[in-house]
Design a protein around this motif. Structure first.
Motif, PDB file in Angstrom:
ATOM      1  N   TYR A 198       0.878  -1.166   0.000  1.00 20.18           N
ATOM      2  CA  TYR A 198       0.000   0.000   0.000  1.00 20.18           C
ATOM      3  C   TYR A 198       0.913   1.212   0.000  1.00 20.18           C
ATOM      4  O   TYR A 198       1.779   1.336   0.853  1.00 20.18           O
ATOM      5  N   TYR A 199       0.737   2.096  -0.975  1.00 23.11           N
ATOM      6  CA  TYR A 199       1.499   3.339  -1.007  1.00 23.11           C
ATOM      7  C   TYR A 199       0.545   4.471  -0.684  1.00 23.11           C
ATOM      8  O   TYR A 199      -0.463   4.668  -1.367  1.00 23.11           O
ATOM      9  N   VAL A 200       0.845   5.222   0.385  1.00 25.60           N
ATOM     10  CA  VAL A 200      -0.048   6.237   0.929  1.00 25.60           C
ATOM     11  C   VAL A 200       0.633   7.599   0.810  1.00 25.60           C
ATOM     12  O   VAL A 200       1.773   7.756   1.234  1.00 25.60           O
ATOM     13  N   TYR A 201      -0.085   8.572   0.244  1.00 23.85           N
ATOM     14  CA  TYR A 201       0.519   9.883   0.041  1.00 23.85           C
ATOM     15  C   TYR A 201      -0.544  10.968  -0.110  1.00 23.85           C
ATOM     16  O   TYR A 201      -1.700  10.695  -0.437  1.00 23.85           O
ATOM     17  N   TYR A 202      -0.123  12.189   0.153  1.00 20.66           N
ATOM     18  CA  TYR A 202      -0.955  13.363  -0.078  1.00 20.66           C
ATOM     19  C   TYR A 202      -0.708  13.890  -1.482  1.00 20.66           C
ATOM     20  O   TYR A 202       0.326  13.622  -2.088  1.00 20.66           O
ATOM     21  N   ASP A 203      -1.660  14.647  -1.978  1.00 22.56           N
ATOM     22  CA  ASP A 203      -1.596  15.218  -3.316  1.00 22.56           C
ATOM     23  C   ASP A 203      -0.259  15.905  -3.596  1.00 22.56           C
ATOM     24  O   ASP A 203       0.357  15.681  -4.627  1.00 22.56           O
TER      25      ASP A 203
END
Length: 133
Positions: free
Chosen positions: A93-98
């Motif tokens: 799972y790769y989680v990031y903000y815009d």
């Protein structure tokens, strides 16, 4: 305090309401699954909702300080320049903000296939699976 009651949970630095709880609901923690965040900030947020997960995070410096000092750089720091950890996991799972999309050059797609992508306002969760070459 009255203003806080009206505004609610709001990140004034990012000018947005955190969507991490909704994103965390998509993530399952198992031994064959890695969670990688684009920043220590996202790792701290996710860690609250997913305490049983090992969460890797990216950071350009070899040390963590301030509010992030609780993160363990020896076990969880992932540098863009280092060899990928993907071979140890079936899913990532790769989680990031815009605004962290620039960090997405970590070449996950060279090792894994994008299965699905979800976003909540400006927060993204991409799910990658082992690629069969």
């Amino acid at each position: 305090i009255a203003q806080l009651a009206i505004v609610g949970n709001y990140n004034f630095q990012k000018l947005q309401k955190p969507q991490i709880k909704q994103a965390a609901s998509l993530i399952t923690c198992e031994s064959n699954i890695a969670v990688l965040t684009a920043s220590p900030y996202s790792a701290v947020e996710l860690g609250y909702y997913l305490p049983e997960c090992q969460i890797f995070y990216m950071h350009d410096k070899p040390y963590i300080s301030g509010g992030y000092s609780m993160l363990n750089p020896d076990n969880n720091l992932f540098k863009k320049s280092q060899s990928p950890v993907y071979s140890d996991y079936e899913f990532v799972y790769y989680v990031y903000y815009d605004e962290e999309k620039d960090n997405k050059d970590i070449t996950i797609s060279n090792y894994m296939t994008l299965i699905e992508s979800h976003h909540y306002d400006s927060f993204y969760v991409d799910t990658y699976g082992a690629a069969s070459f």
